[in-house]
Design an enzyme around this catalytic site. Structure first.
Site, PDB file in Angstrom:
ATOM      1  N   PRO A 292     -15.643  -7.629   2.189  1.00 36.17           N
ATOM      2  CA  PRO A 292     -14.476  -8.119   3.481  1.00 36.17           C
ATOM      3  C   PRO A 292     -14.431  -9.244   3.593  1.00 36.17           C
ATOM      4  CG  PRO A 292     -17.184  -9.452   3.877  1.00 36.17           C
ATOM      5  CD  PRO A 292     -17.251  -8.565   1.825  1.00 36.17           C
ATOM      6  N   ARG A 294     -10.201  -9.293   6.073  1.00 38.74           N
ATOM      7  CA  ARG A 294     -10.180  -8.703   7.436  1.00 38.74           C
ATOM      8  C   ARG A 294     -10.892  -8.671   7.971  1.00 38.74           C
ATOM      9  NH1 ARG A 294      -5.596  -6.720   8.284  1.00 38.74           N
ATOM     10  NH2 ARG A 294      -4.537  -5.557   6.159  1.00 38.74           N
ATOM     11  N   TYR A 333       3.626  -4.314   7.096  1.00 44.46           N
ATOM     12  CA  TYR A 333       2.850  -3.379   7.515  1.00 44.46           C
ATOM     13  C   TYR A 333       3.149  -2.936   9.042  1.00 44.46           C
ATOM     14  CZ  TYR A 333       0.258  -5.734   3.745  1.00 44.46           C
ATOM     15  OH  TYR A 333       0.540  -6.319   2.763  1.00 44.46           O
ATOM     16  N   CYS A 358      16.570 -15.870  11.076  1.00 53.22           N
ATOM     17  CA  CYS A 358      17.629 -15.050  11.107  1.00 53.22           C
ATOM     18  C   CYS A 358      18.117 -13.589   9.657  1.00 53.22           C
ATOM     19  CB  CYS A 358      19.018 -16.040   9.488  1.00 53.22           C
ATOM     20  SG  CYS A 358      19.316 -17.635  10.606  1.00 53.22           S
ATOM     21  N   TYR A 387      -4.229 -12.800   6.087  1.00 55.21           N
ATOM     22  CA  TYR A 387      -3.073 -12.725   6.033  1.00 55.21           C
ATOM     23  C   TYR A 387      -1.351 -13.400   6.481  1.00 55.21           C
ATOM     24  CZ  TYR A 387      -5.287  -9.261   3.445  1.00 55.21           C
ATOM     25  OH  TYR A 387      -6.663  -8.612   1.890  1.00 55.21           O
TER      26      TYR A 387
END
Length: 431
Positions: A292, A294, A333, A358, A387
Site C-alpha cells: 500500500p 496512496r 491525472y 506560468c 504523490y
C-alpha cells in the site's frame, strides 16, 4: 460562472475529508491534529504540507490488523514513492512495515529512516547498475526482477553471495482508473509477459547467485473497485508454466476518497478480497506481500496555501501561492480535489482555484465552492499525502514546501522549506 455546478458541501462534508479527528474550533476555524490551521500557516508559512501523525499511524495499524487476521503469513511494505519523506517512512517502519523503494534516492531515505534492509523490496522497470549495486550492498531483502537485463546485472553484482528476487509478471488485467495509472494490462512497461516470464524464471532457477522466491503483480493505482485485485490473483495463479511459489507479492493500488462522491473500498474489504482469492487460487502456505502507498498516506495530510489574488471574469479565479510546483496530480491525472477557506468552512460560491506558475494548465481545482475568499485567506486542501510531495518541483524557481507533523496539538517541522540558496547550491562555476 461557466463552470460545472458542484454540490454545496456542508462544513461536516468538508471536515470529513480531512485527517481523523479534524473539527471546527469555537470560532469556526479548522483544526487538524489538534492544531488550528490558521496558526500552522502563520507559524510555518505557505504552501505547507501538514501531516496528522495519529492518522498516519492509525492507517498503518488498520493494515497490520487486517493482514494478521486474514493471512498471518504476510508482510506489508510501504510503497514509499507515494510519500518518500524520511519522517513519514520512519513512522511506518515504527509501525512494523517494510519499505518498497523504486530508486536510489528512495533507498537512501528508507535506510535513513531506520528501515531494516531485510524488509526492503526494490522495484523499477529500468533499474540502473548503480541502483542495483546500492541495493545489493545495503543487503536489500528482495529485488523485483522486471526484465532480463536485471538478471544480467545482478549476476555480475551479487558475487559469491545470494540475492532473493521476485519476478514481476504482467497479469493482463485492465483497471478502471486513469490511463497513466494502469500497470497490469498487456503491453505495460512494468513486468514481463507470460512467455518472457517463463524464460526469465528458467534462468533464475538455474542461477547459483539469484534465488527466485516468487512472483509479483500490480494492476494499477487509485482503484475504487476490488474486482481487478481478485482477477490479478486469479491470473497469476493460472500461469501454470511458472509453477507454485513461496511468495506472492500482490502489489498495491487501493484508492482513496478525494471528493465527496468517491467511495473507495475499506482496508478490510481490500484485504479480504486479496486473501479470499489467495485461499482459492494460491498455495495455503504461501507468504503474501502487499504494497500500500496512496491508501496509507493520502488522507493523513493536507496542503495549506494563502490567497494572493481574487480575479473577477468569466470564471472568478482565486490564485494561491502554490500550484503545480507542489501538486501535479490535477495536471498529470486529472485528479479532483476539494478545498475550503480554513476560517470559513463549507458552502459558498464556485471559483477556480489556480496556482502561481506560468502555465495555463496550473489549475488546482475547477469549480470549487469557497465562502467569500479574500486576499491572505488560508486555503486548506485535504488528501494531499500521496504523490504531491513526491512530484514537487522548482518550476519558476518555486521553493519546495515544508512538511509539518501535527499530533495532539503539537506541531513540528520535519522537512524545512527550501531556500533560494538551495536553488543555487548545485551550480558549478564555469570559471
Amino acid at each position: 460562472m461557466t463552470v460545472t455546478e458542484q454540490p454545496v458541501a456542508t462544513a461536516t462534508d468538508l471536515v470529513g475529508l480531512f485527517p481523523n479527528g479534524a473539527h471546527l474550533d469555537e470560532d469556526g476555524a479548522l483544526v487538524v491534529g489538534g492544531c488550528r490551521v490558521d496558526d500552522l500557516a502563520a507559524r510555518f508559512g505557505t504552501p505547507a504540507v501538514v501531516v496528522d501523525e495519529n492518522t498516519l499511524r492509525s492507517r498503518a495499524r488498520e493494515y497490520v490488523r487486517a493482514m494478521a487476521e486474514h493471512w498471518p503469513n504476510s508482510q506489508i511494505v510501504f510503497a514509499s514513492k507515494s510519500f518518500p519523506c524520511t519522517a513519514v517512512v520512519r513512522v511506518l517502519v515504527e509501525e512494523g512495515l517494510g519499505v518498497d523503494v523504486a530508486g536510489g534516492g528512495e533507498l537512501v531515505a528508507a535506510l535513513a529512516a531506520g528501515a531494516d534492509p531485510a524488509g526492503l523490496v526494490v522495484h523499477g522497470n529500468a533499474k540502473t547498475t548503480e541502483e542495483l549495486a546500492m541495493a545489493v550492498d545495503a543487503g536489500a531483502g528482495t529485488i523485483v526482477v522486471d526484465n532480463s537485463d536485471d538478471i544480467d546485472r545482478l549476476e555480475r553484482l551479487v558475487g559469491d553471495g545470494e540475492q532473493r528476487v521476485l519476478l514481476r509478471v504482467i497479469p493482463e488485467v485492465d483497471a478502471d482508473t486513469h490511463e497513466a495509472m494502469v500497470t497490469g494490462k498487456r503491453g505495460s512497461k512494468f513486468g514481463l509477459s507470460v512467455p518472457d516470464a517463463v524464460r526469465a524464471a528458467a534462468r533464475l532457477r538455474a542461477s547459483d547467485r539469484l534465488r527466485l522466491e516468487g512472483l509479483h503483480v500490480h494492476v494499477g493505482s487509485q482503484l475504487l473497485d476490488t474486482e481487478p485485485f481478485r482477477r490479478a490473483v486469479e491470473a497469476v495463479a493460472a500461469i501454470g508454466e511458472l509453477g507454485e511459489h513461496a511468495v506472492y507479492d500482490l502489489g498495491g493500488g487501493l484508492g482513496v476518497r478525494y471528493t465527496y462522491d468517491d467511495r473507495p473500498p475499506t482496508v478490510e474489504e481490500y484485504v479480504r478480497t486479496l486473501t479470499d482469492a489467495a485461499r482459492e487460487h494460491l498455495p495455503a502456505d504461501a507468504r503474501l506481500v502487499i504494497e500500500p502507498g496512496r491508501s496509507l498516506v493520502a488522507e493523513a495530510a493536507m496542503t495549506l496555501y494563502r490567497v494572493v489574488t481574487v480575479k473577477q471574469g468569466p470564471r472568478t479565479l482565486v490564485a494561491v501561492d502554490g500550484g503545480m510546483g507542489d501538486n501535479l496530480e490535477p495536471m498529470l491525472y486529472g485528479q479532483r480535489f476539494e478545498a475550503t477557506v480554513a476560517s470559513r468552512v463549507g458552502g459558498g460560491e464556485e471559483y477556480d482555484l489556480v496556482g502561481r506558475h506560468c502555465e495555463s494548465g496550473d489549475t488546482l481545482i475547477r469549480g470549487v465552492r469557497l465562502r467569500s475568499p479574500q486576499v491572505d485567506d488560508v486555503i486548506a486542501v485535504p488528501v494531499t499525502g500521496a504523490y504531491c510531495y513526491s512530484l514537487s518541483n522548482n518550476y519558476n524557481g518555486a521553493r519546495r514546501p515544508p512538511v509539518v507533523f501535527c499530533r495532539d496539538g503539537e506541531a513540528r517541522e520535519v522537512v524545512r522549506r527550501e531556500t533560494f540558496e538551495d536553488l543555487l547550491r548545485r551550480d558549478v562555476s564555469a570559471g
